[in-house]
Design a protein around this motif. Structure first.
Motif, PDB file in Angstrom:
ATOM      1  N   UNK A   9       0.852  -1.198   0.000  1.00  0.00           N
ATOM      2  CA  UNK A   9       0.000   0.000   0.000  1.00  0.00           C
ATOM      3  C   UNK A   9       0.880   1.237   0.000  1.00  0.00           C
ATOM      4  N   UNK A  54     -12.168  -0.190   4.649  1.00  0.00           N
ATOM      5  CA  UNK A  54     -12.412   1.251   4.576  1.00  0.00           C
ATOM      6  C   UNK A  54     -11.497   1.856   3.524  1.00  0.00           C
ATOM      7  N   UNK A  55     -10.425   1.130   3.201  1.00  0.00           N
ATOM      8  CA  UNK A  55      -9.449   1.626   2.237  1.00  0.00           C
ATOM      9  C   UNK A  55      -9.059   0.456   1.342  1.00  0.00           C
ATOM     10  N   UNK A  56      -8.562   0.768   0.142  1.00  0.00           N
ATOM     11  CA  UNK A  56      -8.137  -0.329  -0.738  1.00  0.00           C
ATOM     12  C   UNK A  56      -6.618  -0.452  -0.719  1.00  0.00           C
TER      13      UNK A  56
ATOM     14  N   UNK B 324     -18.906   3.751   7.436  1.00  0.00           N
ATOM     15  CA  UNK B 324     -18.083   2.711   8.059  1.00  0.00           C
ATOM     16  C   UNK B 324     -18.968   1.651   8.694  1.00  0.00           C
ATOM     17  N   UNK B 415     -13.883   8.914  -0.204  1.00  0.00           N
ATOM     18  CA  UNK B 415     -13.776   7.553   0.319  1.00  0.00           C
ATOM     19  C   UNK B 415     -14.116   7.575   1.809  1.00  0.00           C
ATOM     20  N   UNK B 416     -14.730   6.507   2.316  1.00  0.00           N
ATOM     21  CA  UNK B 416     -15.118   6.512   3.730  1.00  0.00           C
ATOM     22  C   UNK B 416     -13.939   6.798   4.656  1.00  0.00           C
ATOM     23  N   UNK B 417     -12.778   6.269   4.288  1.00  0.00           N
ATOM     24  CA  UNK B 417     -11.638   6.452   5.180  1.00  0.00           C
ATOM     25  C   UNK B 417     -11.197   7.909   5.221  1.00  0.00           C
ATOM     26  N   UNK B 420     -13.600   9.742   7.370  1.00  0.00           N
ATOM     27  CA  UNK B 420     -13.362   9.507   8.799  1.00  0.00           C
ATOM     28  C   UNK B 420     -12.183  10.324   9.314  1.00  0.00           C
TER      29      UNK B 420
END
Ligand SMILES: Nc1ncnc2c1ncn2[C@@H]1O[C@H](COP(=O)(O)OP(=O)(O)OP(=O)(O)O)[C@@H](O)[C@H]1O
Ligand SMILES: [Mg+2]
Lengths: 237, 423
Positions: A9, A54-56, B324, B415-417, B420
């Motif tokens: 990542x 929540x993330x890719x 989330x 994006x959700x992250x 947040x």
């Protein structure tokens, strides 16, 4: 439960790219109670966010409960999060204008459970966490520990298989921290997989397995039996 | 959709930014309010004007003589000529499509009043020579007594019918004018009727300020010979008055040696044509109303979109948390769109109600105002039709959806992250 291979990542900011996870390998079985440690900036939150969809990620594979998690669209990701994962955040992340009960019931709202039913379930969970009398209070009227317990109830209500918590005790004093850890331990005893990120060694020592991140890979895994050894070692460090 | 949480969400989101919500809602409110008031006023104007002339026989035309504009049969251009009593029978014979035909004469050309005396009171009023049939073309309400009848015409009686202003100036309010005498230009006439015009069309002065004598009486006392100043004609049912108008012109010109191509010598007004022109004007007013109204409304809607955008920005973190724990993009979009629709619709509905309320109020004031004929403004029953109200509401809801679209898509682009992480 969780199977990760060769996970990469990077964060891209303009022309710069920051390679955070560099071919990380990780396996976590169902029912484990794991803490992730490592120095600040080592990528703990990054890893947990990927685990929580929540993330890719850029490269590698991530299997959650036997299912490959890769390139999910946002609707599928939201549904998977809702069904399989419960989140606990350092800053609680309760919704300020909803009372404790409504906050706890929220995941069931997205599952289209009727209002009456989900509020009833929410009350049960609050009761189990000793917060029945606070059900109709707004988050602003609760202490940090109470807020985190509300957040835990919210994470549990959709009966997920995994609880992910990024520094769940980071904003709490040590007594409250231990109370929260006791609750997480109970949850784990009921068979749920619990993964927390923490800086504090005595918090980590309450889990059954410690994973130490360094330079984007796992540097060390300390299992249950060796924990005492680990505790002694950090004391001398 | 009807989950109370959803409405809770909306209420909280809007209530948290009370001032901004109110200001934006005001934009929509004002837009629809203006639209309704303008549409209603346009309609009121239309109703007023229509009522003013509606009772006037729509199939009527009027003619009066002007100087000729072309030389013809040895006559020079610029000749003064006039119609005469014989023309009436002549036209009846030649044009079977004529229903009523009545002459009308005036003392002093075009609106110079004559001096009228009754005892110590006096005034200056229009004096007209009329036929019994005239009220079939331009209806009037007989308040007291009667209108001119055939016997008056036959016997050239010295009688008169007066308008309300004439009565007010020359009589005490409680006095009975019938049987009293008025001295007009030195000659006494007995009052036989008091009338009120039903239309707002005034030929050679307002009816309320006019005194009508029998046509034949006027010819005699004023030495008019057999002149006819003014001709009013209605067409029979099913015949366009334009057809009759053209024929009348053709025959009159022939009879009075006027060039058939002379467009000025015989002037005319065709009420049917006037009606059509006015309808066009009102259509124009309506279109303008909608353009301006919708423009104002759009400004309000853009305001709503803007506030939604700000709200979304402030709520990024909250939306991140919701996502989330399992809110799908659809849930989020639905919520934001609904908020937007609620804001616009509620504001719009209030604007709609208040607009309609204002029109109703104006309507009541107009109706309760003491109406004297002639005083009536060209404005009556301002109203908005149900279609207008319903289409305005539909426009609002659609506009609300559009206003919510940009903020909604903005909300799920993050994006959700990232949402947040927002602090
Ligand atoms: N959205 C982002 N964009 C760019 N860089 C990021 C982003 N998130 C994290 N980073 C960087 O990636 C690295 C790892 O971040 P991460 O949050 O995973 O660390 P961490 O181990 O959780 O640290 P801490 O213990 O301080 O919470 C850090 O250097 C951080 O600056
Ligand atoms: Mg972190």
């Amino acid at each position: 439960m969780i199977q990760i291979e060769n996970l990469h990542k990077s964060y891209v900011m303009g022309h710069n790219s920051l390679h955070v996870l560099k071919g990380l390998e990780l396996g976590i079985e169902e029912g484990e109670f794991v803490s992730i440690m490592g120095s600040s900036g080592s990528g703990k939150s990054t890893l947990l966010n990927i685990l929580g969809i929540l993330d890719d990620y850029d490269k590698g594979t991530y299997y959650l409960g036997g299912k490959l998690i890769q390139g999910l669209n946002e609707t599928k990701a939201a549904m998977t999060r809702n069904k399989m994962i419960g989140f606990i955040f350092q800053s609680f992340n309760l919704i300020s204008f909803k009372n404790a009960m409504e906050n706890v019931a929220l995941p069931l709202y997205y599952q289209k459970v009727s209002r009456k039913r989900r509020n009833q379930i929410a009350l049960e969970y609050l009761d189990r966490l000793g917060l029945k009398d606070w059900a109709h209070h707004l988050p602003s009227e609760l202490s940090g520990g109470q807020k985190q317990r509300v957040a835990i109830a919210r994470a549990l209500i959709s009966q997920p298989q995994i609880i992910l918590a990024d520094e769940p005790t980071g904003a709490l004093d040590s007594t409250t921290s231990f109370e929260v850890m006791e609750i997480l331990k109970e949850i784990n005893d009921q068979g749920k997989t619990v993964i927390i990120v923490t800086h504090e060694h005595d918090i980590a020592a309450m889990t059954k397995k410690i994973i130490r991140l360094k330079d984007g890979v796992i540097e060390e895994v300390i299992k249950n039996g060796e924990l005492q050894l680990f505790k002694d070692r950090v004391r001398t460090e | 959709m009807f989950d109370i949480d959803r409405w809770n969400e909306i209420w909280n989101a809007l209530a948290k930014n009370k001032v901004r919500s109110l200001l934006t809602a005001f934009g929509v409110f004002w837009g629809i309010f203006m639209l309704i008031v303008m549409a209603g006023s346009g309609k009121g104007l239309q109703n007023g004007v229509s009522e003013g002339i509606a009772k006037f026989a729509a199939n009527s035309a009027f003619f009066w003589a002007e100087q000729t504009s072309e030389p013809y049969k040895g006559f020079k251009r610029g000749r003064n000529w006039h119609m005469d009593s014989e023309d009436l029978q002549y036209l009846r014979d030649k044009i079977p499509e004529i229903e009523y035909i009545t002459p009308k004469n005036f003392t002093g050309r075009w609106g110079n009043g004559s001096n009228v005396i009754r005892g110590k009171k006096n005034g200056s009023f229009n004096v007209k020579g009329d036929y019994p049939d005239y009220v079939k073309i331009d209806p009037a309400t007989v308040l007291k007594g009667r209108w001119i009848n055939d016997l008056d015409i036959r016997d050239k009686r010295k009688v008169c019918v007066i308008g309300e202003k004439v009565f007010e100036s020359l009589f005490d309010p409680k006095e009975d004018p019938l049987g009293q005498y008025l001295k007009i230009s030195g000659v006494y006439y007995q009052v036989v009727g008091l009338i009120r015009a039903e239309t707002q069309i005034n030929i050679n002065g307002r009816t309320e300020e006019s005194i009508s004598l029998p046509f034949t009486t006027m010819l005699q006392t004023y030495n008019m010979g057999n002149q006819v100043h003014f001709l009013a004609i209605t067409a029979k049912k099913g015949v366009p008055v334009s057809v009759v108008e053209d024929k009348v012109k053709e025959f009159i010109k022939k009879k009075h040696s006027i060039a058939p191509t002379d467009m000025q010598a015989l002037n005319s007004v065709n009420i049917e044509k006037e009606f059509k022109q006015m309808s066009g004007l009102f259509l124009g007013i309506q279109i303008l109303t909608w353009i301006v109204g919708i423009g104002t409304l759009m400004a309000g809607v853009i305001g709503v979109s803007n506030i939604m955008l700000v709200i979304i920005k402030e709520r990024t973190k909250e939306i991140g948390v919701q996502r989330a724990i399992g809110a799908t993009p659809r849930t989020i979009i639905g919520q934001i769109m609904l908020e937007s629709v609620v804001l616009t619709t509620v504001a719009g509905y209030i604007g709609l109600s208040m607009g309609v309320g204002l029109l109703e109020l104006v309507n009541r004031i107009i109706e309760n105002a003491p109406t004297k004929s002639g005083d009536r403004a060209f404005f009556a029953h301002p109203e908005v039709s149900l279609t207008v109200a319903v289409s305005a509401l539909i426009i609002l809801i659609i506009a609300g959806l559009f206003a919510g679209m940009i903020p909604a898509s903005r909300a799920i682009q993050i994006k959700p992250i990232d949402a947040l992480r927002e602090e």
